[in-house]
Design an enzyme around this catalytic site. Sequence first.
Site, mmCIF file in Angstrom:
data_model
loop_
_atom_site.group_PDB
_atom_site.id
_atom_site.type_symbol
_atom_site.label_atom_id
_atom_site.label_comp_id
_atom_site.label_asym_id
_atom_site.label_seq_id
_atom_site.Cartn_x
_atom_site.Cartn_y
_atom_site.Cartn_z
ATOM 1 N N HIS A 50 14.714 37.299 62.392
ATOM 2 C CA HIS A 50 14.326 36.168 63.242
ATOM 3 C C HIS A 50 15.384 36.011 64.331
ATOM 4 C CE1 HIS A 50 12.535 32.660 64.714
ATOM 5 N NE2 HIS A 50 12.315 31.983 63.600
ATOM 6 N N GLN A 81 10.604 37.545 56.776
ATOM 7 C CA GLN A 81 11.369 37.188 57.967
ATOM 8 C C GLN A 81 12.740 36.668 57.545
ATOM 9 O OE1 GLN A 81 10.836 33.654 60.530
ATOM 10 N NE2 GLN A 81 10.362 35.082 62.165
ATOM 11 N N ASN A 112 14.051 24.438 70.256
ATOM 12 C CA ASN A 112 15.284 23.958 69.621
ATOM 13 C C ASN A 112 16.448 23.850 70.602
ATOM 14 O OD1 ASN A 112 14.646 23.407 66.811
ATOM 15 N ND2 ASN A 112 14.211 25.600 66.643
ATOM 16 N N ARG A 115 12.035 39.722 65.977
ATOM 17 C CA ARG A 115 11.284 38.743 66.764
ATOM 18 C C ARG A 115 12.211 38.081 67.771
ATOM 19 N NH1 ARG A 115 8.147 33.075 65.106
ATOM 20 N NH2 ARG A 115 6.240 33.548 66.256
ATOM 21 N N GLY A 141 -0.691 32.742 64.527
ATOM 22 C CA GLY A 141 -0.015 31.796 63.664
ATOM 23 C C GLY A 141 -0.956 30.776 63.075
#
Length: 365
Positions: A176, A100, A236, A228, A318
């Site tokens: 990402h 990633q 965030n 992604r 995950g």
Amino acid sequence: MTEALFTPFTAGEIEMRNRIVMAPLTRNRADDDTGEVGDLHVEYYRQRAGAGLIVSEGTQISPVGKGYIQTPGIHSEAQVAAWKRVTDAVHAEGGRIVVQLWHVGRVSHVSIQPGGAAPVAPSAIPAGSKTFIKGGFAETSAPRALTVDEIADIVAEYRHAAKMAIKAGFDGVEVHGANGYLVDQFLKTGANTRDDAYGGPVENRARFLFEVLEAITDEIGGGRTGLRISPFSPANGISDADPQETFEYVVKGLNRFGLAFLHVVEGATGGSRELAEGQSVTALKDLFDGPYMANNGYDREMAVAAVRDGAADLVAFGKPFISNPDLVDRLSVDAPLAAPDQATMYGGGAEGYTDYPTLAGSAAA
């Protein structure tokens, strides 16, 4: 009858033995000075090679792209050599792994940035979130806005990182573009108030992402490139005035790159899957021509149904992969899953990283 979730699938040029994906998981165990992975990483990823595909932890494309201590990089020759040991181990187990590619943008801290400089972002708007520095979690530092020339430099860094990824033996890369990091910051109005070619209307806000994908796919091919996104996640401190409109434009624009997959965080990252009125993951999926990877809170029943019913081609897990190195085996026989230890999630050594037992190991004990 074998459920479709457990059957082989090919995404672009990446052949997988099942449709279960290990999602990227930041674990903060790389060498903080060099950004190199080590022996622990080799064993950690080897243990989880039963996944149809592993997406590595977020791996920065440059020193400026770093936002947390002890996260790995993919921009130096030493980092490439270190990662090669990981990819060799995964391939020896019959697995597939992509890296990633990560640039955190404003989600960083001056103590992590080269020379103690301010983090960079589309606009000088603080994230208002936290990052992980020496001493624990801390508020992110205020960023400065990138110049147009610097944006071009970062696009070139993505290209270089993709080239290095293939050199390191990865089967491809995942850009990402989610969770409030740099690509997401350009896309969403709450973080991007630029008045040049990279800000304002969605055509401009998507320019950076498309330039990144153009550079990477030119370097390694679309069939080895995934993306992604997290269209509706507030992670965030990120927000957008009309995420459905923004991401319908984005997803339609992706089709010209022939990507291996589109990986979507459905809802809030690690949180609720509920969406506001007018927001639809299905509408986005229907606009994408390639394989669709679903993510966020999936259990066995949901994953089996999603693939069976055509709602997803691949399902990413995950946290279950943290504490269940043999997750695919457990899901295939509908065995109980072990719970992860929150205290060892970030940083540390083997404890809570490579010492979780497999189902066979648990039975033997």
